[in-house]
Design a protein around this motif. Sequence first.
Motif, short mmCIF file in Angstrom:
data_model
loop_
_atom_site.label_atom_id
_atom_site.label_comp_id
_atom_site.label_asym_id
_atom_site.label_seq_id
_atom_site.Cartn_x
_atom_site.Cartn_y
_atom_site.Cartn_z
N ILE A 79 5.03 0.50 5.26
CA ILE A 79 4.40 1.82 4.44
C ILE A 79 5.42 3.05 4.14
N ALA A 80 6.19 3.33 5.44
CA ALA A 80 7.03 4.44 4.98
C ALA A 80 8.15 3.96 4.05
N ALA A 81 8.67 2.63 4.38
CA ALA A 81 9.64 2.12 3.41
C ALA A 81 9.22 1.94 1.85
N GLY A 82 7.92 1.65 1.61
CA GLY A 82 7.54 1.60 0.12
C GLY A 82 7.68 3.20 -0.24
N GLY A 83 7.26 4.02 0.20
CA GLY A 83 7.54 5.49 -0.11
C GLY A 83 9.01 5.80 -0.47
N VAL A 84 9.71 5.46 0.66
CA VAL A 84 11.23 5.66 0.41
C VAL A 84 11.85 4.85 -0.77
N THR A 122 3.32 10.14 5.41
CA THR A 122 2.18 10.84 5.95
C THR A 122 1.03 9.51 6.07
N LEU A 123 1.06 8.53 5.07
CA LEU A 123 0.24 7.20 5.11
C LEU A 123 0.54 6.56 6.22
N PHE A 148 0.91 -1.30 0.03
CA PHE A 148 0.04 0.08 -0.09
C PHE A 148 0.99 1.17 -0.12
N GLY A 149 2.07 1.16 0.78
CA GLY A 149 2.58 2.35 0.87
C GLY A 149 3.49 2.78 -0.54
N LEU A 184 7.27 14.00 -3.44
CA LEU A 184 5.95 13.60 -3.37
C LEU A 184 5.94 12.24 -3.11
N ALA A 185 6.69 11.10 -3.52
CA ALA A 185 6.66 9.92 -3.04
C ALA A 185 6.93 9.75 -1.53
N LEU A 186 7.95 10.50 -0.90
CA LEU A 186 8.14 10.59 0.58
C LEU A 186 7.05 11.21 1.48
#
Length: 680
Positions: free
Chosen positions: A153-158, A82-83, A55-56, A75-77
């Motif tokens: 989830i945060a790792a997915g954005g990273v 935030t998610l 999901f992230g 934007l990705a971060l």
Amino acid sequence: MTWSRALVHTARSGMTIERARLEPLVALRATAGLALVIGVSLALLGPGAAASSAFGAFMAAIATFQRSWRPRPVLALASGLTLAVSTFVGYLVGTSHTGAFLALLAVWTFAAGLMWAAGPTAGVIASGNVAVMLVTVTLPTSLAQAAGHAALIAAGGVVQAALIVLFPVRRWGAQRDALADALAAEATYAHRLCEDPCAPFDPEPLMTARAAATVTPRQARRRPAELHGARGLAERIRPVLATLAEPAVGAPAEGPARERVRELLVAAGAVLDAAAAAIRHGEPVRLPGAALGVLKSPDTDGLLDGAALRAARRLAALLQDVVETAAPGSGRLADPGASMLRPTLPALVPLVARAVRAELHHDSPVFRHAVRATAVVPAGYLLGGLLPFGHGYWAPMASVMVMRPDFGQTYARAVARFGGTLVGVAVATGIVQLVRPGPYLSGGLAVLSAGLMYVLMRTGYAVNQVFVSAYVVFLLGMAGAGWQQTVPDRVALTLVGGLLAMVGYALYPAWETPRLRDRLADRVLADGRYAAAVLDQFADPAGARRADVRRALLAARDARIAWREAEDRAAGEPVRHRGLSRAAAGAAGEALAALGRHAMLLEAHLPEPGHDPVPAAAELAAALRAATEAGAGAIREGRPPDWAEVHAVTAALPPTAPATLRAAAPLLCGSLDDLGAALA
């Protein structure tokens, strides 16, 4: 438009499939990031953790596809972090009491609704956070697991941000396209002026190019030089093109001089098209020889004189500057000090807070959207839990994802989401029944569905929902939920969520139609101030500031765009404005476009600081400013505007006034008269 026609119109709009330029490499990079996150999480942590991390990465990639000029890694971060916070806070509150979670959901939804004040990108990211929070808070079973899921989830954005940095696709591509589109729009304008000397020009490409040229300090240090100066040149070319073509101040409407003007306009269009292609692809400018010959000698046989000759020479000089600026490959970087700087994310916080505070009133569409979403989403959550389905969160998730501050988008997206969901789950169900995939194959099918969604992102919301629905079915199948538990529930609850969103807008609308007169009055006021600012330059060449004209021009453009967007939104609303018909609104818009064009003609001939003042210009500026301010008030109240004072000052212009001013002033009056006739 009646309700029945409005519903049919929005349904067709929602199910429309648009032809759009695809970005397969960007989609491939986003898909690779999602596959990496799912694969590693599945191998090391199991299906449940893989679903959270997916999901992230999925939402972070969607954020990078939004129309924004900020760096894509940012934007990705922002989306991933935030998610993660939303998910963790939701789990902490959701495990204690249902009432507490409903209160948190209401607060989170209201805040997400207000984020539309900061722009569509912030609104989309915030809405996605609420939607995904509804799903992910159900996955962990302990506080430690909740923290782990949030970290994944945060790792997915990273991961998505890191891939953008490591594997950039077409650096500065969005900025190149925006600048090239502006130059191409100028080229099209030049060609249109050949046939219609009074052809209108849509300034939106120039406004988009300006937004793209506003960069962060970090971007300013790395921006290629060819993206730095061409936009300003395009801004200066536009009034020169209009002056050259306008018979009132340029060459006569017929005869040899007009033919020479047409040759110059065609040559200018060819040069601008060549510069646009060079900037878009980062290649050398390839100029047609015939165009160069015409522009090097704009008037070898004496056909042009006066304002037309000055405009021709100015056009040749500006186009030469465009060609030199557009040449890539020098290795130079733009001067950061000369850039229009965009605030960093920390500096953006107080700006967003001010924008949100400005929307905290009952008549604001953003505030009404926030209140509407705050009522609909918790109601959908409760209703989903009461209905005899599992996964009741799908109803509020559908609601929050389709709701927008305006009627047309909300209803169109509701129809598109249900139609896309129906097709997507049907296809995914058939695949699951035939193949019976295990966790790894389900993860692969989820990645494939997401990749197709990324590729077709800009073709329409209904198409997106086909692949998003399949993605969710495969992802939850990977986590152990059988299709029998997900597919029927999702279809039914998506319908419920869409209907709730539509009913919510009908009960608490934010109609644009009743505000059309206010939008029109704002435009009259802005265009009048722009014309008056130009006249002030003639009145006092030494004391007036050119920056005042620029600010007034930008304000007039903003008012024009706001008016056009209001017209478009009102056209699809089931509400009738009893004081301003659609025909009258269109005619008024054309009259104001002509007013702005005639002011632009004057701007192309601004006097140098050493020229003598023109007192008559000061009188005309004061009369125009006062008349448009009074006219704006009259339009708001439904009364006809009065331009008598402007006519009187124009009729009294002395013969000693500049010829350009004497020629343009009656054109300004004519535009005001056309506006009055449209509103009569």
